[in-house]
Design a protein around this motif. Structure first.
Motif, short mmCIF file in Angstrom:
data_model
loop_
_atom_site.label_atom_id
_atom_site.label_comp_id
_atom_site.label_asym_id
_atom_site.label_seq_id
_atom_site.Cartn_x
_atom_site.Cartn_y
_atom_site.Cartn_z
N GLY A 88 33.70 42.95 31.83
CA GLY A 88 34.95 43.42 32.92
C GLY A 88 34.19 43.76 33.93
N ARG A 91 33.57 42.01 40.55
CA ARG A 91 32.50 40.39 41.19
C ARG A 91 31.40 41.09 41.78
NH1 ARG A 91 31.06 36.38 44.59
NH2 ARG A 91 31.10 34.23 43.57
N ALA A 144 32.14 31.91 40.16
CA ALA A 144 33.69 32.76 40.41
C ALA A 144 33.76 33.24 41.78
CB ALA A 144 33.56 33.73 38.82
N GLY A 147 39.11 34.01 43.09
CA GLY A 147 40.43 34.38 42.04
C GLY A 147 39.60 34.77 41.01
N TYR A 148 38.87 35.39 41.68
CA TYR A 148 37.95 36.70 40.52
C TYR A 148 38.75 36.86 39.23
CZ TYR A 148 34.49 39.48 37.46
OH TYR A 148 33.54 39.92 36.77
N ARG A 149 38.17 36.73 38.23
CA ARG A 149 38.80 38.23 37.19
C ARG A 149 37.80 38.07 35.87
NH1 ARG A 149 45.46 35.45 36.39
NH2 ARG A 149 46.23 35.87 37.83
N HIS A 150 37.89 39.99 35.82
CA HIS A 150 36.53 40.35 35.26
C HIS A 150 36.90 39.79 33.48
CE1 HIS A 150 38.77 43.63 33.20
NE2 HIS A 150 38.99 44.04 34.17
N GLY A 151 37.97 39.03 33.39
CA GLY A 151 38.17 38.94 31.54
C GLY A 151 37.48 37.85 31.22
N THR A 152 38.31 36.69 32.62
CA THR A 152 38.80 34.94 32.05
C THR A 152 37.09 34.98 32.43
OG1 THR A 152 40.32 34.72 33.46
CG2 THR A 152 39.12 32.74 33.87
N GLN A 198 35.31 47.84 33.60
CA GLN A 198 35.83 47.78 35.81
C GLN A 198 36.47 49.06 34.52
OE1 GLN A 198 36.60 44.80 37.79
NE2 GLN A 198 37.71 45.96 39.56
N TYR A 202 42.75 48.02 31.38
CA TYR A 202 41.81 46.89 30.37
C TYR A 202 40.47 48.63 29.58
CZ TYR A 202 39.23 43.17 29.22
OH TYR A 202 38.13 42.37 28.01
#
Length: 291
Positions: A88, A91, A144, A147-152, A198, A202
């Motif tokens: 989490g 980036r 990544a 469109g970075y997403r920490h969960g993805t 983060q 979440y």
């Protein structure tokens, strides 16, 4: 395994699941090499171990040069436990410029395993997560950058763990090696990992879940310890909690997502991982060579 004098390498051994794993192993009389990023925290953790024997060695899994230096210092190991992980994060890039969750959770352990392979006597245990089932390997953007997403990104890294563990077993079997590659996951266990995610909704949800639903770190480590020590465990098996939804409970064999077993995907990830780390597995019975 788990016998007096057996040698285990555990990454991330100073806290959470890693410390619980190290404690369970030393309580059985094993010798544990504690791979930690912070030597002071490692020594503080080691002081809380009361059985067996242990030693602290520094390795920064966000830096492949540190991984190589750590591997160079290990002469022999019975079981390598690829446990450490990050979760989490905003980036962030590793020392070599790779997205941090993919770099630490997958690439560092891919490299460490390859570098140590000819010194491992029994098995490699790679710790993943139930969230690997939600992961997708985006080969067009493993860093990544878009469109970075920490969960993805986390889910992708945990899927990579499973793909790697299964492919390693295929390669070991093809050469007739007696080594085993085994996977494990803790279910939902309360550790410091969630607290380091983060800030935001979440993390708030994770910490609330820790208080209400999660098993302890000791319980969460049980599948890893079983995978690393039980004589009945076979290469390619995935060990997780046996309770409802694999959230908690006694260790048992569980199933990986079918996507993780695709040989073509595994070969592609293997090739990319060799290129990114500079560690090439020349065979399943010889250590990886650094280019």
């Amino acid at each position: 395994m788990g016998r007096m004098g057996a040698i285990y390498v555990v990454t991330g051994a100073n806290s959470g699941l890693g410390f619980a794993t190290a404690k369970a192993l030393t309580d059985r009389g094993a010798h544990v090499i504690m791979g930690v990023r912070d030597g002071n925290k490692g020594r503080e953790a080691r002081a809380r171990l009361t059985g067996g024997s242990s030693e602290v060695r520094v390795v920064d899994l966000a830096d492949l040069d540190s991984v190589r230096a750590f591997a160079d210092g290990i002469e022999r190991v019975d079981v390598l436990i690829n446990n450490a992980g990050v979760m989490g994060l905003p980036r962030t890039l590793s020392a070599q410029g790779f997205e941090m969750q993919f770099a630490v959770n997958h690439l560092a352990h891919f490299a460490l395993t390859g570098l140590l392979l000819d010194r491992i006597a029994d098995r490699v245990v790679t710790v993943s997560s139930t969230l690997h089932k939600q992961g997708r390997l985006n080969f067009d953007d493993l860093n990544a950058e878009h469109g970075y997403r920490h969960g993805t990104a986390y889910n992708q890294s945990k899927l990579a763990n499973v793909v790697f563990g299964l492919e390693l077993q295929r390669r070991l079997a093809e050469t007739g090696s007696s080594l085993r590659s085994v996977l494990a996951h803790p279910g939902y266990a309360a550790t410091s990992l969630q607290a380091k995610t983060q800030p935001g909704l979440y993390r708030t949800a994770l910490l609330l879940g820790n208080r209400i639903l999660a098993a302890s770190a000791d319980d969460g480590a049980r599948p890893t310890v079983f995978a690393a020590t039980d004589a009945s465990v076979r290469g390619g098996q995935f060990i997780g909690p046996g309770g409802l939804g694999e959230m908690r409970g006694a260790p048992r064999v569980v199933k990986a997502t079918p996507a993780a077993a695709d040989p073509a995907t595994a070969r592609r990830l293997w090739s990319v991982s060799e290129e990114m780390t500079g560690v090439r597995y020349l065979s399943a019975t010889r250590s990886g060579q650094v280019e």
